[in-house]
Each structure stands twice: as structure tokens, then as C-alpha cells.
Write an enzyme that holds these catalytic residues in place. Sequence first.
Site, short mmCIF file in Angstrom:
data_model
loop_
_atom_site.label_atom_id
_atom_site.label_comp_id
_atom_site.label_asym_id
_atom_site.label_seq_id
_atom_site.Cartn_x
_atom_site.Cartn_y
_atom_site.Cartn_z
N HIS A 44 -11.83 -79.74 50.42
CA HIS A 44 -10.81 -79.01 49.90
C HIS A 44 -10.77 -78.95 48.56
CE1 HIS A 44 -6.43 -77.92 49.28
NE2 HIS A 44 -6.45 -77.60 50.37
N ASP A 86 -10.48 -88.13 51.90
CA ASP A 86 -9.49 -87.29 52.24
C ASP A 86 -9.15 -87.15 53.82
OD1 ASP A 86 -7.79 -85.08 52.76
OD2 ASP A 86 -8.91 -83.95 51.26
N GLN A 119 -6.49 -83.94 57.27
CA GLN A 119 -6.84 -83.22 58.64
C GLN A 119 -6.78 -84.48 59.69
OE1 GLN A 119 -6.24 -80.09 59.45
NE2 GLN A 119 -6.37 -79.62 57.27
N LYS A 152 1.05 -82.63 57.45
CA LYS A 152 0.17 -82.31 58.37
C LYS A 152 0.16 -83.53 59.75
CE LYS A 152 -2.72 -80.31 55.06
NZ LYS A 152 -3.05 -78.85 54.86
N CYS A 209 -8.98 -72.83 50.70
CA CYS A 209 -9.12 -73.78 49.66
C CYS A 209 -10.28 -74.52 49.64
CB CYS A 209 -7.87 -74.75 49.48
SG CYS A 209 -6.42 -73.91 49.28
N1 PLP Z 1 -7.44 -82.03 51.88
C1 PLP Z 1 -7.58 -81.32 52.93
C2 PLP Z 1 -8.66 -81.53 53.85
C3 PLP Z 1 -6.55 -80.40 53.53
O1 PLP Z 1 -6.57 -79.68 54.51
C4 PLP Z 1 -5.47 -80.08 52.59
C5 PLP Z 1 -4.44 -79.04 52.93
O2 PLP Z 1 -4.62 -78.16 53.43
C6 PLP Z 1 -5.26 -80.75 51.35
C7 PLP Z 1 -6.22 -81.76 50.85
C8 PLP Z 1 -3.90 -80.75 50.24
O3 PLP Z 1 -2.98 -81.11 50.92
P1 PLP Z 1 -1.56 -80.94 50.31
O4 PLP Z 1 -1.49 -79.48 50.04
O5 PLP Z 1 -0.47 -81.44 51.28
O6 PLP Z 1 -1.66 -81.77 49.04
#
Ligand code: PLP
Length: 424
Positions: free
Chosen positions: A140, A217, A220, A243, A382
Site C-alpha cells: 500500500h 504493515d 490487513q 480495520k 492505493c
Molecule cells: N496498509 C495497508 C495494507 C492497508 O490496507 C491500508 C488501508 O487500506 C493502509 C496501510 C493505510 O491504513 P490507514 O488509512 O488506516 O492509515
Amino acid sequence: MNDAVATAILGDAVLDPREVARQFPVLEQSVHGKPLAYLDNAATTQTPAAVLDAMRRFEQHDRANIHRGVHTLSQRATDAFEAARATVKRLVGADGRHELIFTSGTTDALNLLAQGMVLAPEGEPLLRAGDEIIVSGLEHHANLIPWQQAARRAGASLRILKPDAEGRIHVQDLRALLSNHTRVLAITQCANATGYCPPLRELLAVAADAGAITVIDAAQSVGHGQLDVAALGCDFAAFSAHKMYGPMGTGALVGRRDLLERLAPLRFGGDMVDTVSFEEATFADLPARLEGGTPNVGGIVGMAAAARYVADLNAHGLSAHLAALRAHGVEGLRQIPGLRILNPDAAEAEAIISFVSDNVHPHDIGTLLDEAGVAVRTGHHCAQPLMRHLGIVATTRASFAAYNTHQQVDQLIAGVASAIKFFQ
Ligand code: PLP
């Protein structure tokens, strides 16, 4: 919600998604006259009454600023905030070597980390000129751009651990990228755009052997109860409450205390200082040092309630339920001519099905699904570099949570089949 309440919600039974759904007021509605099948959980999960109640209770009875009041409400709010930290740490397997910093989410946590590694008001920064940062090609943007910026500011270089043409990561490719200069490996536990889960334990072990700081990260995976930082042996992990059935605008960076101590604070101000003069300041110990300003205390209380909720779901077969929903969806969508599922292999994927049609644009599929009451996400998720690497502009993504049923998966399959028929 305390543990006793959580257990009362699910009882001793194996997870019953209809029973779970009854705990989520937002799911009781219809969309376009059809019962809502909410399959956009990788973007944001919904929030159960237990979490909403915990937040409302805090705002109605305990609301006050934390850490700097002697009055009863301030002490109660401080206790609730610190108890929340302990609860969330427990969910993610943090032990005595770890500390957890509350943030506004995964993005905030990864920026705090990457920028904090570059700047060092005292001592040596963790990232220096000549260092190499390896970021996987699955990421992402939130786990890529902060590292691009950190590399630029530190004079370090960024190397991408590219997936193969199917979107899979291979340990030998990491071995080939590692060098004496490697300082960081940043990688997702589950790719949000495809659902693919890389062989994390092996990758982390190889990177740690080479002396790299490892960053996961976990946006998910945290809601599936799959993050255990001690067992994985990662140095840092970032995640968001929204999430994992919690509120938006809250999240955390959890990591090794000795490394967190070497991060430069980025938010200077109240709560994060020790002594301050007109000319200078000294900073508080962790975790306050990295949590300048008034946090979203009510949200953090909700995040802790969500952490207990996830732990309870997990104890009642959440993983098996999500795997069964995904397998059902993959099986049904596979029968639709001209449809290609990314990473169909169940052994390597989490509760996400991402797919493309030969002839119909994902936005058209998403729009017709919405009319059928099915909420999915369409677009590049993203993850533009990954999409480009896979030769895809966008996908349709269905993602599952505890309250989703097999009937909703059927609703998805039927909706996709009729959308494709409509546009052909
Ligand atoms: N990393 C991953 C794998 C994600 O799926 C997301 C959000 O979709 C993010 C980071 C960003 O999360 P946030 O917008 O809650 O900071």
C-alpha cells in the site's frame, strides 16, 4: 466491553456470522431495496455495539484530559488509556521487550517510524547516508512513500523486492537484494490489493540475519487476529483500529523498546516533555515521548474494546470462517467466463478476493454490485506500483469479516455474473 461480555456475545459456539451481524447496527439496513452485503472490510470493517458502547461510556462518564490532572475524571481517563495500551499490546503479542505508541492509524505509524529513523536530535539516527531500505513491491502507498521520503532525506537508497508476474514474493529474491548496507526491510503481512500473504517468517528471519530492522504493515492482518510480533520476531508493526472493528482515526506502532527509544519525536508539544525552558526542552520517556498532544482517548478506549472483540472472534474460529468464505467466493467466481482471480491459492491468501474481467471495467462491476446491495471496492487500492507491475489498471475487490455469510458470497457471485452479462 470486558472479556466476560465478549464471551457472552459469542458464547461457546463456533462463530455464527448471523449472530455476529446482530451486534453491528449499521448492517441492519438495506441498500437500493436489497439487504446490505458489506464486503469492503479490507478498506474498513464495521463497528459492533460493544465498541460503540465502550466509547459512549467513556464520553459520558470519564471524559477528561489524560496524564496531567489530579481530579477523578482525569485519573479515570488516564487509567482507561493505559489499560487500553495493555489490551492492544496483548492482542498483537507484544511482550516486555516491546512498547506500543498510539497513532491515528497505519499511515501515521509508518510515517512516525520512517521519519523518526532519519532525524535524531540526540545520538545517532537509525537511518544514515549510504544505507539501503528494502520495501516489497506489494505495498500500500502507506508503506512505500514514507520510505521513499526517508531515503531521500537520509541520503539512503530504496530497493524494491519485486514480486513475480503472479504477485508472489520469493525469499531468494530478498537474499539477492540484501547487502552490508541493508538497514530496513518493510513488508506487508497481507497485500491489500490482492489478498496475497508473503512467506513472512522466512523473509523476516533472512532480513534479521543480515542485520536489517524489520517492519510489518499489519493493517490487513490485525483484524484477523493474525499479528503476533513476538512470535514473528519483527522489530516494528503498524496497524489501524478501523480495520479491526474499531473506530477510525486510531491505530498504533508497536515495536522493540530499544529501537523506539532511538526514534526522534516528530510531534513536539504537550505531554511528551520532561523539562522545558524558553530555549530548549528535554523529552519524556516512552511511550509519552512519541505521543505529543492530546490523543483521541475515546477512540483508543474503543480500539481496546475492538481488540477484545477480535481476540474473542479469534477464539471462536474467525480464521476458519474467513477461509471458508474466501474458498466459496473463489470457487463461484472461477466459473464466470472471462474472470481472472489474483492469487486464488487459499494457502497463500487472506480474506480478500481481487479479480479482473477481460471485458468489463471494475467500476462498472462495482456500480452494478452496489445496486444489488453488495458493497465492494474497485480501483488500484492505493497500490499503483503493484498494479502496474501486474499489468492491471484496477481490480474489483471483495473482502470478508466475521459477520459475512455464505449467502452474501452467493449474492456477490450472482451480482458479478449478471454485471458481466449486462455489459457484454
Ligand atoms: N496498509 C495497508 C495494507 C492497508 O490496507 C491500508 C488501508 O487500506 C493502509 C496501510 C493505510 O491504513 P490507514 O488509512 O488506516 O492509515
